[in-house]
Write an enzyme that holds these catalytic residues in place. Sequence first.
Site, PDB file in Angstrom:
ATOM      1  CG  ASP A  67     -26.417  13.341  19.152  1.00 20.84           C
ATOM      2  OD1 ASP A  67     -26.855  14.401  19.345  1.00 20.84           O
ATOM      3  OD2 ASP A  67     -26.339  12.672  18.697  1.00 20.84           O
ATOM      4  CD  GLN A  97     -25.320  19.619  13.695  1.00 18.95           C
ATOM      5  OE1 GLN A  97     -24.927  20.179  13.737  1.00 18.95           O
ATOM      6  NE2 GLN A  97     -24.612  18.582  13.777  1.00 18.95           N
TER       7      GLN A  97
HETATM    8  C1  S3P Z   1     -23.472  15.882  15.467  1.00 19.65           C
HETATM    9  C2  S3P Z   1     -22.737  16.543  16.081  1.00 19.65           C
HETATM   10  C3  S3P Z   1     -23.220  16.434  17.661  1.00 19.65           C
HETATM   11  C4  S3P Z   1     -24.385  15.277  17.234  1.00 19.65           C
HETATM   12  C5  S3P Z   1     -25.234  15.226  16.397  1.00 19.65           C
HETATM   13  C6  S3P Z   1     -24.717  15.084  14.852  1.00 19.65           C
HETATM   14  C7  S3P Z   1     -22.369  15.792  14.300  1.00 19.65           C
HETATM   15  O1  S3P Z   1     -23.728  17.794  16.967  1.00 19.65           O
HETATM   16  O2  S3P Z   1     -25.049  15.887  18.360  1.00 19.65           O
HETATM   17  O3  S3P Z   1     -26.103  14.811  16.409  1.00 19.65           O
HETATM   18  O4  S3P Z   1     -22.133  14.721  13.393  1.00 19.65           O
HETATM   19  O5  S3P Z   1     -20.907  16.740  13.600  1.00 19.65           O
HETATM   20  P1  S3P Z   1     -23.092  19.185  18.487  1.00 19.65           P
HETATM   21  O6  S3P Z   1     -22.131  19.188  16.644  1.00 19.65           O
HETATM   22  O7  S3P Z   1     -24.017  20.259  17.322  1.00 19.65           O
HETATM   23  O8  S3P Z   1     -23.033  19.174  19.271  1.00 19.65           O
END
Ligand code: S3P
Length: 432
Positions: free
Chosen positions: A314, A168
């Site tokens: 996850d 993210q």
């Molecule tokens: C996601 C990235 C992960 C994951 C989330 C979805 C994404 O989070 O836990 O369910 O779609 O980029 P983080 O980037 O905060 O680790």
Amino acid sequence: MIVNRPAKVRATIQVPPDKSVSHRSLLFNAIADGRATIERLLDAEDVRSTAACLAALGVEIEWPEGSSVAHVNGRGLHGLFESEDVLDCANSGTTMRLLAGLLSGHPILSVLTGDHMLRKRPMARIIGPLRRMGAHIHARTGDTLAPLVIKGGGLAALDFASPVASAQVKSAVLLAGLYADGETSVTEPALSRDHTERMLTAMGAPLVADGSRVRVSPPQRLEPLSLRVPGDISSAAPWLVLGACHPDAEILLQGVNTNPTRTGVLDIMRAMGADLEILEERTSGGEPLADILVRSSKLRGTTVGGGLVPRAIDELPLVALLACFADGETVVKDASELRVKESDRVEMVVQALGRLGAKVTAREDGFVVHGPIPLHGGKVDAAGDHRIGMLAAIAGMLADGQTRVENDAVGVSYPSFWDDLAAAAHGGTARL
Ligand code: S3P
């Protein structure tokens, strides 16, 4: 929901579409030049939040209620309108963080908010780099928590070393990089999911990925990307765990995204001795895809840490459940990110499995379980965290007696979860 342990599990499940790819297919096509068709788009609350925010920014999205096909009429890189109202990301961290990156490139005022869970999640991790690029961003409690107020435009390129392996954060900075005055790079401590890199490259963005470093330069335009979204390994994972832990099980999971940045759960299960077969390998939407067959397995404990953590982030709550059926000690470490997900998933795993008789010891950066531990039915409150809701349901299918799951929130990522569970259990489940 009430769950009982079925004597036998035989199921073929078509895994729901990938949530990460679904969000991105809407967000990236919103700034493409032209119209894209997305097939097998995940019709779940989180993805609907992304679609609603984009619609408020002037993007025309045709996605009828209950449909898995959507058309997005891209507005081009600079075509988003200022929204009349606040943008509600509800429970979705991906919506908020990726939109923040995208909106940092636009000279419009945006206010991003979310539900009580999202308003507790850390936003300084994106506010920091986006501000350094020149976006004006303010947030609650010392610029750390949503709501966020963003006025973008006039961005400078940035070489950003992210302290966390987070897709993210990486995606937010790369999206802002599309609007910067030169090449932007993001380096992560370990490689997180790379859907953004794959999709932006397919859309013609000048992007180079090299290990855990990605560089992007501003493109003239983005081509629309029509795709068929592959199945979500995070939604396959509950069934993988059920299949491996139940004494008489055989489950075929169809169309699972086996992108190597997402398959940590398969590596963990193999290290624990799980009986997994990967079948019919193919590709869809620029991602590798396979069917996975899982059978009842004799499991042993393992240690999960380092680069494996972001590849299974996850799914780590489910590893605690696997550990209850494994011989010996299982340790999950280097996973303090679990504490800042939709809930504090270390504490939630301790509580949820604890209600069913398991002893999971929390650590600052993960947890420890000594198996095997027999599970007994009980009442679990998932407190609105979808992954904990599904963990509790699968634990209930492996426990003796009856388990009651409250506030499961499965609609966030897997609206047909309970139907698939009922099918797998041959009617062993009833709606409350
Ligand atoms: C996601 C990235 C992960 C994951 C989330 C979805 C994404 O989070 O836990 O369910 O779609 O980029 P983080 O980037 O905060 O680790």
